[in-house]
Design an enzyme around this catalytic site. Structure first.
Site, PDB file in Angstrom:
ATOM      1  N   LEU A  10     -32.721  47.493 -26.493  1.00  0.00           N
ATOM      2  CA  LEU A  10     -32.058  48.367 -27.641  1.00  0.00           C
ATOM      3  C   LEU A  10     -32.705  49.588 -27.686  1.00  0.00           C
ATOM      4  CD1 LEU A  10     -32.048  45.579 -30.335  1.00  0.00           C
ATOM      5  CD2 LEU A  10     -30.357  45.970 -28.386  1.00  0.00           C
ATOM      6  N   PRO A  11     -31.904  50.509 -28.524  1.00  0.00           N
ATOM      7  CA  PRO A  11     -32.442  51.953 -28.555  1.00  0.00           C
ATOM      8  C   PRO A  11     -33.873  52.140 -29.123  1.00  0.00           C
ATOM      9  CG  PRO A  11     -30.102  51.551 -29.408  1.00  0.00           C
ATOM     10  CD  PRO A  11     -30.796  50.323 -29.382  1.00  0.00           C
ATOM     11  N   THR A  54     -38.004  50.610 -25.590  1.00  0.00           N
ATOM     12  CA  THR A  54     -39.098  51.273 -25.839  1.00  0.00           C
ATOM     13  C   THR A  54     -39.222  51.444 -27.357  1.00  0.00           C
ATOM     14  OG1 THR A  54     -38.761  52.681 -23.795  1.00  0.00           O
ATOM     15  CG2 THR A  54     -40.232  53.742 -25.503  1.00  0.00           C
ATOM     16  N   LYS A  86     -46.053  52.995 -22.085  1.00  0.00           N
ATOM     17  CA  LYS A  86     -44.765  53.436 -21.900  1.00  0.00           C
ATOM     18  C   LYS A  86     -44.754  54.922 -22.610  1.00  0.00           C
ATOM     19  CE  LYS A  86     -40.436  54.189 -21.230  1.00  0.00           C
ATOM     20  NZ  LYS A  86     -39.821  54.675 -20.148  1.00  0.00           N
ATOM     21  N   LYS A 124     -37.104  60.153 -29.977  1.00  0.00           N
ATOM     22  CA  LYS A 124     -37.824  59.190 -30.608  1.00  0.00           C
ATOM     23  C   LYS A 124     -39.204  58.763 -30.127  1.00  0.00           C
ATOM     24  CE  LYS A 124     -36.920  55.440 -28.454  1.00  0.00           C
ATOM     25  NZ  LYS A 124     -36.637  54.295 -27.585  1.00  0.00           N
TER      26      LYS A 124
HETATM   27  P1  NAD Z   1     -28.320  53.114 -25.090  1.00  0.00           P
HETATM   28  O1  NAD Z   1     -28.222  53.626 -26.316  1.00  0.00           O
HETATM   29  O2  NAD Z   1     -27.380  53.638 -24.094  1.00  0.00           O
HETATM   30  O3  NAD Z   1     -28.058  51.445 -25.011  1.00  0.00           O
HETATM   31  C1  NAD Z   1     -28.469  50.743 -26.236  1.00  0.00           C
HETATM   32  C2  NAD Z   1     -27.545  49.764 -26.570  1.00  0.00           C
HETATM   33  O4  NAD Z   1     -28.002  48.808 -27.432  1.00  0.00           O
HETATM   34  C3  NAD Z   1     -26.129  50.248 -26.988  1.00  0.00           C
HETATM   35  O5  NAD Z   1     -24.989  49.624 -26.384  1.00  0.00           O
HETATM   36  C4  NAD Z   1     -25.998  49.670 -28.376  1.00  0.00           C
HETATM   37  O6  NAD Z   1     -24.740  49.218 -28.695  1.00  0.00           O
HETATM   38  C5  NAD Z   1     -27.000  48.357 -28.480  1.00  0.00           C
HETATM   39  N1  NAD Z   1     -27.430  47.743 -29.448  1.00  0.00           N
HETATM   40  C6  NAD Z   1     -27.764  48.533 -30.627  1.00  0.00           C
HETATM   41  N2  NAD Z   1     -28.191  47.644 -31.682  1.00  0.00           N
HETATM   42  C7  NAD Z   1     -27.738  46.518 -31.191  1.00  0.00           C
HETATM   43  C8  NAD Z   1     -27.954  45.083 -31.821  1.00  0.00           C
HETATM   44  N3  NAD Z   1     -28.383  44.953 -33.075  1.00  0.00           N
HETATM   45  N4  NAD Z   1     -27.394  44.077 -31.141  1.00  0.00           N
HETATM   46  C9  NAD Z   1     -26.881  44.264 -29.983  1.00  0.00           C
HETATM   47  N5  NAD Z   1     -26.750  45.547 -29.403  1.00  0.00           N
HETATM   48  C10 NAD Z   1     -27.115  46.404 -29.988  1.00  0.00           C
HETATM   49  O7  NAD Z   1     -29.872  53.213 -24.566  1.00  0.00           O
HETATM   50  P2  NAD Z   1     -30.500  53.082 -23.203  1.00  0.00           P
HETATM   51  O8  NAD Z   1     -30.536  54.447 -22.528  1.00  0.00           O
HETATM   52  O9  NAD Z   1     -29.841  51.806 -22.419  1.00  0.00           O
HETATM   53  O10 NAD Z   1     -31.810  52.741 -23.707  1.00  0.00           O
HETATM   54  C11 NAD Z   1     -32.465  51.437 -24.086  1.00  0.00           C
HETATM   55  C12 NAD Z   1     -33.878  51.603 -24.204  1.00  0.00           C
HETATM   56  O11 NAD Z   1     -34.413  51.673 -23.071  1.00  0.00           O
HETATM   57  C13 NAD Z   1     -34.499  52.712 -25.402  1.00  0.00           C
HETATM   58  O12 NAD Z   1     -35.489  52.154 -26.179  1.00  0.00           O
HETATM   59  C14 NAD Z   1     -34.853  53.736 -24.347  1.00  0.00           C
HETATM   60  O13 NAD Z   1     -36.135  54.504 -24.947  1.00  0.00           O
HETATM   61  C15 NAD Z   1     -35.466  52.976 -23.027  1.00  0.00           C
HETATM   62  N6  NAD Z   1     -35.187  53.415 -21.888  1.00  0.00           N
HETATM   63  C16 NAD Z   1     -34.264  54.241 -21.447  1.00  0.00           C
HETATM   64  C17 NAD Z   1     -34.357  54.885 -20.213  1.00  0.00           C
HETATM   65  C18 NAD Z   1     -32.799  55.719 -19.821  1.00  0.00           C
HETATM   66  O14 NAD Z   1     -33.099  56.514 -18.754  1.00  0.00           O
HETATM   67  N7  NAD Z   1     -31.931  55.671 -20.375  1.00  0.00           N
HETATM   68  C19 NAD Z   1     -35.346  54.902 -19.450  1.00  0.00           C
HETATM   69  C20 NAD Z   1     -36.276  54.142 -19.854  1.00  0.00           C
HETATM   70  C21 NAD Z   1     -36.296  53.537 -20.837  1.00  0.00           C
END
Ligand code: NAD
Length: 295
Positions: free
Chosen positions: A65-66, A96, A171, A246
């Site tokens: 999740l975000p 994260t 991280k 964030k």
């Molecule tokens: P994103 O915003 O693309 O995806 C998050 C998903 O979570 C969305 O589809 C959203 O609808 C869903 N969501 C939110 N609340 C929810 C709930 N209560 N129940 C079910 N689903 C829910 O984000 P992302 O890029 O996939 O990143 C996710 C995590 O990974 C974050 O914490 C980010 O910091 C970390 N991260 C991202 C990357 C990257 O390159 N994108 C790399 C490393 C770490």
């Protein structure tokens, strides 16, 4: 076969769940955005209409999740995950989030008879697609060993950083360094181009010189230098500026709490925050190049 529930099918969660499918698992998938669930169902995943349906039979629950508030709400909110998952299930949060939130959620989960680890990832969307993520784990070593076969499907390297929350702390240190590196790389490329250098040639020189770093190797921020990266796709996909804001906020909180000096981290936070305010929040974090070009 281990029954897996996967919750949070965004930029990272979708390819991670797709790799579980390719490895022969059949995860039950859930996201608050229905079309992400449908997309994975078309590839063979079992769609769930809500959290309780997703987790009730699962041996292992993975969440992606975000931010902290979403994780807290998912696990501890009214009628949510901890109320519906099978006792004894292994819970793996790959989001994260703040180390303090990871500890709070895991303490509650352990107290209610679950196993839980924090397992944030590094490697970006490209790493998630290729199944070569790095998992940075906090929690009990036995729980990590149970998780290892599943994490190995989605990643290549797995590190045990320490107790619950330690994965998140490591991280956050990584992402603060990444933000500084990306900003520095963008600055160097912008300086060279402003002085008639070709960004492709300059990138090659820097990559093979003492300024070489991960952003130059796999995530070049200059449009058109590298294929398949957000910079060459109008900064779409990838890792959102708002998510970097964030993470830098978490780094600054962690620095304050431990009285650690992070002058470059603080500057990176200011730059990324301003970039988000200027309307770039939903674009990839390599777009910081545009903030530098403009200045
Ligand atoms: P994103 O915003 O693309 O995806 C998050 C998903 O979570 C969305 O589809 C959203 O609808 C869903 N969501 C939110 N609340 C929810 C709930 N209560 N129940 C079910 N689903 C829910 O984000 P992302 O890029 O996939 O990143 C996710 C995590 O990974 C974050 O914490 C980010 O910091 C970390 N991260 C991202 C990357 C990257 O390159 N994108 C790399 C490393 C770490």
């Amino acid at each position: 076969m281990t029954k897996i529930a996967f919750i949070g099918l965004g930029n990272m969660g979708t390819p991670m769940a797709a790799n579980l499918l390719k490895a022969g698992y059949q995860p039950v998938v859930y996201d608050i955005v229905p079309h992400t669930v449908e997309q994975l169902a078309e590839q063979g995943a079992i769609p769930a209409a809500n959290v309780s349906e997703a987790v009730r039979d699962a041996d292992v629950v993975i969440s992606m999740l975000p931010a902290s508030q979403h994780v807290k709400e998912l696990y501890l909110g009214d009628g949510q995950l901890l109320a519906h998952a099978r006792k004894g299930a292994l819970l793996i949060d790959c989001s994260t989030i703040a180390p303090a939130t990871a500890k709070e959620v895991a303490t509650e989960a352990l107290g209610r008879g679950f196993e839980m680890i924090d397992a944030p990832v590094s490697g970006g969307v490209g790493g998630a697609v290729k199944g070569v993520l790095t998992f940075i784990v906090g929690g009990n070593a036995d729980s990590l060993e149970k998780a290892r076969p599943i994490l190995s499907v989605m990643g290549q390297k797995i590190f045990h950083a320490g107790e619950i929350g330690a994965g998140q702390t490591a991280k956050i240190c990584n992402n603060m360094l990444l933000a500084i590196q990306m900003t520095g790389t963008a600055e160097a490329l912008n300086l060279g181009v402003a002085n008639q250098l070709d960004p492709v040639a300059l990138s090659e020189i820097l990559k093979n010189s003492s300024g070489g770093n991960w952003t130059l190797n796999v995530y070049n921020p200059y449009p058109g230098v590298m294929e398949g990266v957000p910079a060459s796709n109008e900064y779409e996909g990838g890792f959102l500026v708002d998510l970097m804001v964030k993470d830098l906020g978490l780094a600054m909180e962690t620095a304050q709490a431990s009285e650690s000096r992070t002058p470059l981290g603080a500057l990176a936070e200011e730059l990324y925050r301003g970039h988000s305010t200027a309307g770039w929040g939903r674009k990839d974090f390599s777009s910081i190049l545009k903030a530098i070009e403009k200045e």
